[in-house]
Design a protein around this motif. Structure first.
Motif, mmCIF file in Angstrom:
data_model
loop_
_atom_site.group_PDB
_atom_site.id
_atom_site.type_symbol
_atom_site.label_atom_id
_atom_site.label_comp_id
_atom_site.label_asym_id
_atom_site.label_seq_id
_atom_site.Cartn_x
_atom_site.Cartn_y
_atom_site.Cartn_z
ATOM 1 N N THR A 1 -0.629 4.621 -66.752
ATOM 2 C CA THR A 1 -1.256 4.497 -65.438
ATOM 3 C C THR A 1 -0.204 4.036 -64.422
ATOM 4 O OG1 THR A 1 -1.827 2.210 -65.975
ATOM 5 C CG2 THR A 1 -3.493 3.877 -66.430
ATOM 6 N N LEU A 2 -0.420 4.394 -63.158
ATOM 7 C CA LEU A 2 0.546 4.028 -62.104
ATOM 8 C C LEU A 2 -0.163 3.446 -60.894
ATOM 9 C CD1 LEU A 2 3.646 4.518 -60.941
ATOM 10 C CD2 LEU A 2 2.426 6.160 -59.524
ATOM 11 N N ASP B 1 -4.150 7.990 -64.702
ATOM 12 C CA ASP B 1 -4.953 7.199 -63.782
ATOM 13 C C ASP B 1 -3.982 6.619 -62.753
ATOM 14 O OD1 ASP B 1 -6.614 5.479 -62.523
ATOM 15 O OD2 ASP B 1 -7.145 4.300 -64.284
ATOM 16 N N ILE B 2 -4.101 7.095 -61.518
ATOM 17 C CA ILE B 2 -3.084 6.753 -60.512
ATOM 18 C C ILE B 2 -3.776 6.228 -59.263
ATOM 19 C CG2 ILE B 2 -1.214 7.720 -59.086
ATOM 20 C CD1 ILE B 2 -1.421 10.036 -61.434
ATOM 21 N N VAL C 1 -5.844 11.026 -59.135
ATOM 22 C CA VAL C 1 -5.092 10.269 -58.125
ATOM 23 C C VAL C 1 -6.080 9.758 -57.071
ATOM 24 C CG1 VAL C 1 -3.251 10.309 -56.407
ATOM 25 C CG2 VAL C 1 -3.066 11.753 -58.437
ATOM 26 N N ARG C 2 -6.095 8.457 -56.868
ATOM 27 C CA ARG C 2 -6.960 7.840 -55.854
ATOM 28 C C ARG C 2 -6.050 7.231 -54.806
ATOM 29 N NH1 ARG C 2 -9.781 2.915 -56.063
ATOM 30 N NH2 ARG C 2 -8.751 2.454 -58.033
ATOM 31 N N ILE C 3 -6.312 7.554 -53.531
ATOM 32 C CA ILE C 3 -5.484 7.009 -52.441
ATOM 33 C C ILE C 3 -6.408 6.234 -51.505
ATOM 34 C CG2 ILE C 3 -3.951 7.576 -50.490
ATOM 35 C CD1 ILE C 3 -2.620 8.607 -52.952
ATOM 36 N N VAL D 1 4.197 -0.016 -61.960
ATOM 37 C CA VAL D 1 3.912 -0.280 -60.544
ATOM 38 C C VAL D 1 5.150 0.139 -59.752
ATOM 39 C CG1 VAL D 1 3.382 -2.022 -58.792
ATOM 40 C CG2 VAL D 1 2.373 -2.209 -61.073
ATOM 41 N N ALA D 2 4.960 1.076 -58.806
ATOM 42 C CA ALA D 2 6.067 1.512 -57.940
ATOM 43 C C ALA D 2 5.827 0.938 -56.555
ATOM 44 C CB ALA D 2 6.118 3.040 -57.887
ATOM 45 N N ALA D 3 6.866 0.389 -55.962
ATOM 46 C CA ALA D 3 6.727 -0.187 -54.618
ATOM 47 C C ALA D 3 7.996 0.102 -53.836
ATOM 48 C CB ALA D 3 6.465 -1.687 -54.712
ATOM 49 N N ASN D 4 7.971 1.193 -53.055
ATOM 50 C CA ASN D 4 9.093 1.516 -52.174
ATOM 51 C C ASN D 4 8.733 0.965 -50.803
ATOM 52 O OD1 ASN D 4 11.242 2.517 -50.810
ATOM 53 N ND2 ASN D 4 10.797 4.686 -51.155
ATOM 54 N N LEU D 5 8.994 -0.326 -50.635
ATOM 55 C CA LEU D 5 8.618 -1.050 -49.417
ATOM 56 C C LEU D 5 9.876 -1.735 -48.868
ATOM 57 C CD1 LEU D 5 5.460 -2.638 -51.025
ATOM 58 C CD2 LEU D 5 5.390 -1.026 -49.126
#
Ligand code: SAM
Length: 279
Positions: A145-146, A167-168, A193-195, A212-216
């Motif tokens: 999951t992501l 599950d994204i 994919v849920r946004i 967990v990806a976080a390009n912040l």
């Protein structure tokens, strides 16, 4: 020759730069003393300039021809990610199909021009995409999951779906980015994919993810690290980017204080991307 131009808030400078990264006729000028930039794209054909205007507003005017070769406008080339993904700006089905034929082992992701960050060309996105491919391979077929914090165009969430995540969840506090990401999810025909529109700093999640990806940006990451750690399953992976080289030590220290351990640090130009884990 024709030039398309518009003024924009300077907070979008990176997005404009990324959007027109393959256009030799693109010029972004900071207006001194104002939080504004002028974005211009020089085009050989009026219809090219009008197509950009249709997409992004602004104005089109003719200019005296100078060096045509210098101002030739090119479509940004697709971004190839290891042997697994290819991110292109084509929305045309035939063009996508011919790219898929040329790259039979890669999944093609289509992210056409729009004002949401994440075409795959920016160093931060490209590095996270590579680490995401590596992560998916490490799962060896096991479901994963992501959670994609600051999803922008949705490119990382869509990539995860193409790489087998089941599950994204992706969120962004910019409602326009959320609309663009939802379009891109539909365009790329990915499921699971849920946004949602949410501010990472104020949003509460009751669940945990394998990745967990976080390009912040660094300041957002520093504030969000305790939440990022809580969102990650024990033994899970964290991919962070958007960190300026000059802020990397402070930013990654904040991650470690929140319980994460970083084992891979990638520097591309002024940007740092890191892979970490939660024990
Ligand atoms: C650098 S872009 C990354 C886009 C995409 N994930 C990628 O890797 O190319 C950062 C995104 O995070 C969003 N963002 C910044 N701060 C945020 C916050 N506090 N909460 C939610 N989204 C945020 C921005 O609107 C932007 O779309």
């Amino acid at each position: 020759m024709f030039v398309w131009s518009r003024l924009s808030s300077s907070q979008w400078t990176d997005s404009w730069g990324e959007r027109f990264s393959g256009h030799s006729g693109a010029v972004i000028t900071l207006i001194p003393g104002r939080k504004t930039v002028r974005v211009e794209v020089y085009c050989a054909e009026k219809k090219e300039a009008l197509a950009i205007q249709q997409q992004f507003g602004g104005t089109v005017r003719s200019v005296r021809a100078r060096n045509w070769a210098v101002h030739r406008v090119a479509v940004p080339p697709p971004v190839v990610v290891r042997d697994a993904l290819l991110v292109c700006s084509d929305s045309d089905k035939k063009k996508r199909a011919s790219l898929a034929k040329l790259h039979p082992r890669r999944s093609v992701i289509s992210i056409p021009p729009d004002m949401a960050f994440g075409t795959g060309h920016h160093a931060t996105t490209a590095s996270v995409l590579r680490l995401l491919v590596d992560f998916s391979k490490s799962r060896k077929g096991k479901a994963w999951t992501l959670c994609d914090l600051g999803t922008g165009s949705g490119v990382l969430a869509i990539a995860a779906a193409k790489l087998g995540a089941t599950d994204i969840f992706g969120c962004d506090f910019d409602p326009h980015a959320v609309r663009v990401a939802l379009h891109n999810v539909r365009r790329n025909r990915v499921r699971d994919v849920r946004i949602e529109e949410a501010d990472v700093l104020h949003w509460k999640s009751g669940r945990r993810y394998d990745c967990v990806a976080a390009n912040l940006f660094s300041d957002v990451l520093i504030a969000a690290f305790p939440k990022i750690a809580r969102l990650t399953k024990p033994g899970g992976t964290v991919l962070v980017s958007g960190i300026l080289k000059s802020q990397a030590a402070e930013c990654l220290r904040a991650g470690e204080e929140a319980g994460l351990k970083f084992d891979t640090i990638i520097t591309r130009g002024k940007w740092v991307t890191a892979r970490g884990g939660r024990e």
